[in-house]
Design an enzyme around this catalytic site. Structure first.
Site, PDB file in Angstrom:
ATOM      1  N   HIS A  43       0.850  -1.194   0.000  1.00 42.47           N
ATOM      2  CA  HIS A  43       0.000   0.000   0.000  1.00 42.47           C
ATOM      3  C   HIS A  43       0.889   1.249   0.000  1.00 42.47           C
ATOM      4  O   HIS A  43       2.087   1.165   0.273  1.00 42.47           O
ATOM      5  CB  HIS A  43      -0.931  -0.027   1.211  1.00 42.47           C
ATOM      6  CG  HIS A  43      -2.038  -1.038   1.074  1.00 42.47           C
ATOM      7  ND1 HIS A  43      -3.041  -1.180   2.008  1.00 42.47           N
ATOM      8  CD2 HIS A  43      -2.293  -1.951   0.100  1.00 42.47           C
ATOM      9  CE1 HIS A  43      -3.868  -2.136   1.609  1.00 42.47           C
ATOM     10  NE2 HIS A  43      -3.431  -2.627   0.460  1.00 42.47           N
ATOM     11  N   GLU A  45       1.210   3.762   1.981  1.00 41.76           N
ATOM     12  CA  GLU A  45       1.889   4.130   3.229  1.00 41.76           C
ATOM     13  C   GLU A  45       3.173   3.313   3.386  1.00 41.76           C
ATOM     14  O   GLU A  45       4.233   3.829   3.756  1.00 41.76           O
ATOM     15  CB  GLU A  45       0.990   3.852   4.454  1.00 41.76           C
ATOM     16  CG  GLU A  45      -0.296   4.632   4.474  1.00 41.76           C
ATOM     17  CD  GLU A  45      -1.438   3.928   3.752  1.00 41.76           C
ATOM     18  OE1 GLU A  45      -1.186   3.277   2.708  1.00 41.76           O
ATOM     19  OE2 GLU A  45      -2.580   4.048   4.206  1.00 41.76           O
ATOM     20  N   CYS A  77      -1.879  -1.079   7.305  1.00 47.74           N
ATOM     21  CA  CYS A  77      -1.059   0.135   7.217  1.00 47.74           C
ATOM     22  C   CYS A  77      -1.045   0.880   8.543  1.00 47.74           C
ATOM     23  O   CYS A  77      -0.084   1.575   8.862  1.00 47.74           O
ATOM     24  CB  CYS A  77      -1.580   1.040   6.109  1.00 47.74           C
ATOM     25  SG  CYS A  77      -1.294   0.318   4.507  1.00 47.74           S
ATOM     26  N   ALA A 155     -25.466   7.180 -41.854  1.00 45.46           N
ATOM     27  CA  ALA A 155     -26.639   6.305 -41.850  1.00 45.46           C
ATOM     28  C   ALA A 155     -26.263   4.884 -42.267  1.00 45.46           C
ATOM     29  O   ALA A 155     -26.835   3.911 -41.784  1.00 45.46           O
ATOM     30  CB  ALA A 155     -27.696   6.873 -42.796  1.00 45.46           C
ATOM     31  N   SER A 159     -18.115   4.983 -39.738  1.00 49.16           N
ATOM     32  CA  SER A 159     -17.728   5.888 -38.641  1.00 49.16           C
ATOM     33  C   SER A 159     -16.217   6.023 -38.534  1.00 49.16           C
ATOM     34  O   SER A 159     -15.716   6.572 -37.561  1.00 49.16           O
ATOM     35  CB  SER A 159     -18.297   5.366 -37.310  1.00 49.16           C
ATOM     36  OG  SER A 159     -17.648   4.171 -36.952  1.00 49.16           O
ATOM     37  N   ARG A 175      -8.000   2.439 -22.697  1.00 58.78           N
ATOM     38  CA  ARG A 175      -8.310   1.002 -22.763  1.00 58.78           C
ATOM     39  C   ARG A 175      -7.315   0.200 -21.938  1.00 58.78           C
ATOM     40  O   ARG A 175      -7.649  -0.795 -21.318  1.00 58.78           O
ATOM     41  CB  ARG A 175      -8.215   0.509 -24.214  1.00 58.78           C
ATOM     42  CG  ARG A 175      -9.408   0.811 -25.055  1.00 58.78           C
ATOM     43  CD  ARG A 175      -9.213   0.184 -26.422  1.00 58.78           C
ATOM     44  NE  ARG A 175     -10.291   0.520 -27.323  1.00 58.78           N
ATOM     45  CZ  ARG A 175     -10.298   0.204 -28.616  1.00 58.78           C
ATOM     46  NH1 ARG A 175      -9.265  -0.448 -29.144  1.00 58.78           N
ATOM     47  NH2 ARG A 175     -11.315   0.517 -29.375  1.00 58.78           N
ATOM     48  N   GLY A 291     -22.365   2.181 -29.782  1.00 53.31           N
ATOM     49  CA  GLY A 291     -23.210   3.125 -30.492  1.00 53.31           C
ATOM     50  C   GLY A 291     -24.342   3.597 -29.604  1.00 53.31           C
ATOM     51  O   GLY A 291     -24.377   3.308 -28.395  1.00 53.31           O
TER      52      GLY A 291
HETATM   53  N1  LIG Z   1     -18.257   7.304 -33.220  1.00 51.70           N
HETATM   54  C1  LIG Z   1     -18.041   6.440 -32.263  1.00 51.70           C
HETATM   55  O1  LIG Z   1     -17.300   6.734 -31.311  1.00 51.70           O
HETATM   56  C2  LIG Z   1     -18.697   5.101 -32.297  1.00 51.70           C
HETATM   57  C3  LIG Z   1     -18.374   4.159 -31.308  1.00 51.70           C
HETATM   58  C4  LIG Z   1     -19.001   2.925 -31.359  1.00 51.70           C
HETATM   59  C5  LIG Z   1     -19.946   2.663 -32.358  1.00 51.70           C
HETATM   60  N2  LIG Z   1     -20.233   3.607 -33.282  1.00 51.70           N
HETATM   61  C6  LIG Z   1     -21.208   3.353 -34.334  1.00 51.70           C
HETATM   62  O2  LIG Z   1     -22.447   3.040 -33.748  1.00 51.70           O
HETATM   63  C7  LIG Z   1     -23.172   2.202 -34.634  1.00 51.70           C
HETATM   64  C8  LIG Z   1     -23.783   1.054 -33.853  1.00 51.70           C
HETATM   65  O3  LIG Z   1     -24.680   1.560 -32.918  1.00 51.70           O
HETATM   66  P1  LIG Z   1     -25.949   0.729 -32.439  1.00 51.70           P
HETATM   67  O4  LIG Z   1     -26.748   1.625 -31.603  1.00 51.70           O
HETATM   68  O5  LIG Z   1     -26.584   0.089 -33.604  1.00 51.70           O
HETATM   69  O6  LIG Z   1     -25.345  -0.463 -31.616  1.00 51.70           O
HETATM   70  P2  LIG Z   1     -24.650  -0.637 -30.199  1.00 51.70           P
HETATM   71  O7  LIG Z   1     -24.928   0.477 -29.274  1.00 51.70           O
HETATM   72  O8  LIG Z   1     -23.249  -1.026 -30.452  1.00 51.70           O
HETATM   73  O9  LIG Z   1     -25.389  -1.907 -29.675  1.00 51.70           O
HETATM   74  C9  LIG Z   1     -26.716  -1.872 -29.333  1.00 51.70           C
HETATM   75  C10 LIG Z   1     -27.319  -3.004 -30.100  1.00 51.70           C
HETATM   76  O10 LIG Z   1     -28.123  -3.771 -29.250  1.00 51.70           O
HETATM   77  C11 LIG Z   1     -29.327  -4.036 -29.907  1.00 51.70           C
HETATM   78  N3  LIG Z   1     -30.388  -4.187 -28.909  1.00 51.70           N
HETATM   79  C12 LIG Z   1     -30.813  -3.315 -28.019  1.00 51.70           C
HETATM   80  N4  LIG Z   1     -31.789  -3.841 -27.272  1.00 51.70           N
HETATM   81  C13 LIG Z   1     -31.962  -5.069 -27.720  1.00 51.70           C
HETATM   82  C14 LIG Z   1     -32.829  -6.113 -27.335  1.00 51.70           C
HETATM   83  N5  LIG Z   1     -33.692  -6.001 -26.329  1.00 51.70           N
HETATM   84  N6  LIG Z   1     -32.768  -7.267 -27.997  1.00 51.70           N
HETATM   85  C15 LIG Z   1     -31.902  -7.410 -29.013  1.00 51.70           C
HETATM   86  N7  LIG Z   1     -31.045  -6.451 -29.428  1.00 51.70           N
HETATM   87  C16 LIG Z   1     -31.079  -5.306 -28.764  1.00 51.70           C
HETATM   88  C17 LIG Z   1     -29.558  -2.849 -30.788  1.00 51.70           C
HETATM   89  O11 LIG Z   1     -30.414  -3.254 -31.788  1.00 51.70           O
HETATM   90  P3  LIG Z   1     -31.391  -2.211 -32.499  1.00 51.70           P
HETATM   91  O12 LIG Z   1     -30.553  -1.565 -33.558  1.00 51.70           O
HETATM   92  O13 LIG Z   1     -32.464  -3.095 -33.046  1.00 51.70           O
HETATM   93  O14 LIG Z   1     -31.880  -1.250 -31.472  1.00 51.70           O
HETATM   94  C18 LIG Z   1     -28.148  -2.535 -31.237  1.00 51.70           C
HETATM   95  O15 LIG Z   1     -27.815  -3.263 -32.397  1.00 51.70           O
HETATM   96  C19 LIG Z   1     -22.192   1.730 -35.669  1.00 51.70           C
HETATM   97  O16 LIG Z   1     -22.454   2.402 -36.893  1.00 51.70           O
HETATM   98  C20 LIG Z   1     -20.847   2.137 -35.151  1.00 51.70           C
HETATM   99  O17 LIG Z   1     -19.960   2.486 -36.195  1.00 51.70           O
HETATM  100  C21 LIG Z   1     -19.638   4.820 -33.282  1.00 51.70           C
END
Ligand SMILES: NC(=O)c1ccc[n+]([C@@H]2O[C@H](COP(=O)([O-])OP(=O)(O)OC[C@H]3O[C@@H](n4cnc5c(N)ncnc54)[C@H](OP(=O)(O)O)[C@@H]3O)[C@@H](O)[C@H]2O)c1
Length: 362
Positions: A43, A45, A77, A155, A159, A175, A291
């Protein structure tokens, strides 16, 4: 100074708290300092007393956390301070750990003056530990990169890369210091991240965890691959009630066969129970790299403690671009919990904003 010294233990001390100790003479001249370098090691101390040697006799010890009073992997300690002959101990945060507390009382019994002098920066340092002790949950930080107008991906899911290289290096450094990294199945399917710390000094072998209610993680996903033999198996959080069909069971078996550890989510796919179980296994700091789907779920369960938001200098200007959080439909703006803005920094051309929602009892 004790806080500054303590922060050198970031990534080594956890799941223990980072702790620093300064030994000073009666005139405030520093004799020695020390910190808790790694869980299971000496620790702060003991580290500082070893550096001070006989000069600790009659000195003042300033510690960021109340000296422990139990024999864990190292001795108490409180006894080490008594044996070294310090005359006074000032500590900034009372130890909430039922197993270790009582150090200040023990010092007083032995005739040493012991004072609790609260200090904001020392409390800050101990937040993950305090939260785990008080709630049984890890400290949960989300990190994402977004455009000025709040898009985290186009869309079509593209990303890479929104933020600059300096920001991404910082993410790898973080990380390398946390106990676990949590992502969502949307991110796994879209980006296929490894979620490992690369080209930085790795302080600990962090676990990788995927929120994947329907067990859709592809068996060849990068997140399941092990870069080194000692890495813990990737944990997949599934909702056993959402897919009790045969193909769900088959997907779970396939993931287990790929070396993944499958853990159940709570009722309705809630995360809290699983996160509590991870905290019980020593996960004190959890970095969320996901996401909007997962970030929205964490918000709904009021689990998010803080967010690190990298704002990149671009405007996506697309109505259907993906947002940093989704899934809630608030109707009253005033009812949405407001975070506190802790810092604004520059990383190359990105702005790094640090927000906090957590209110930890200390
Ligand atoms: N810019 C950044 O720093 C950054 C970081 C990480 C990711 N991203 C981007 O974020 C995007 C992904 O985001 P995301 O919101 O789709 O995913 P996510 O947050 O990584 O994961 C959530 C996932 O869980 C699913 N989910 C939630 N509730 C659920 C349930 N009850 N049963 C089954 N599935 C469930 C969602 O499906 P639903 O889609 O059906 O809700 C979604 O696919 C990607 O395009 C990635 O490139 C960007």
């Amino acid at each position: 100074m004790a806080v500054r010294v303590a922060s050198r233990g970031h990534g080594g001390a956890e799941p223990n708290p980072m702790v620093g100790c300064v030994i000073a003479d009666r005139n405030g001249n520093v004799i020695a300092d020390g910190y808790h370098r790694r869980c299971g090691g000496p620790h702060a101390e003991v580290d500082a007393l070893a550096a001070a040697g006989s000069r600790a006799r009659g000195a003042l010890a300033l510690v960021t956390l109340e000296p422990c009073n139990h024999r864990g992997r190292t001795g108490p300690c409180s006894e080490a301070l008594v044996a070294a002959g310090v005359s006074e101990v000032i500590y900034a945060v009372a130890d909430p750990n039922p197993l270790a507390k009582g150090g200040a009382a023990r010092l007083r019994e032995c005739g040493i003056r012991a004072f609790h002098v609260p200090h904001a920066a020392a409390t800050e340092l101990a937040l993950p530990f305090l939260k785990r002790m008080h709630t049984g949950l890890p400290w949960i930080s989300a990190k994402w990169a977004q455009s000025i107008d709040g898009a985290v991906a186009l869309a079509n899911g593209d990303s890479q890369w929104l933020s600059g290289t300096r920001s991404r290096r910082l993410v790898h450094r973080e990380r390398a210091r946390v106990d676990a990294i949590l992502t969502g199945i949307g991110t796994v399917l879209e980006d296929d991240p490894r979620l490992t710390a690369r080209e930085v000094r790795v302080h600990r072998a962090q676990r990788r965890v995927v929120f994947d209610p329907d067990a859709r993680t592809p068996p060849d996903a990068n997140v399941l691959k092990q870069d080194n033999e000692s890495a813990a198996p990737t944990t997949i959080l599934v909702d056993p009630t959402s897919g009790n069909d045969l193909s769900f069971a088959r997907r779970v078996d396939l993931l287990a066969a790929r070396g993944a550890r499958v853990m159940p989510l709570g009722p309705g796919g809630t995360l809290e129970t699983a996160l509590r179980a991870l905290a019980g296994e020593g996960v004190s700091t959890l970095l969320v790299e996901a996401g909007g789907g997962l970030v929205g779920r964490l918000l709904r369960e009021q689990l998010l403690d803080e967010a690190w938001v990298f704002v990149a200098p671009l405007l996506v200007a697309d109505d259907v671009a993906r947002r940093s959080a989704r899934g809630l439909a608030p109707e009253v703006l005033a009812a949405i919990p407001r975070g506190r803005l802790l810092s604004v920094r520059r990383r190359g051309e990105d702005a790094l904003l640090h927000y906090r929602w957590a209110r930890v009892a200390t």
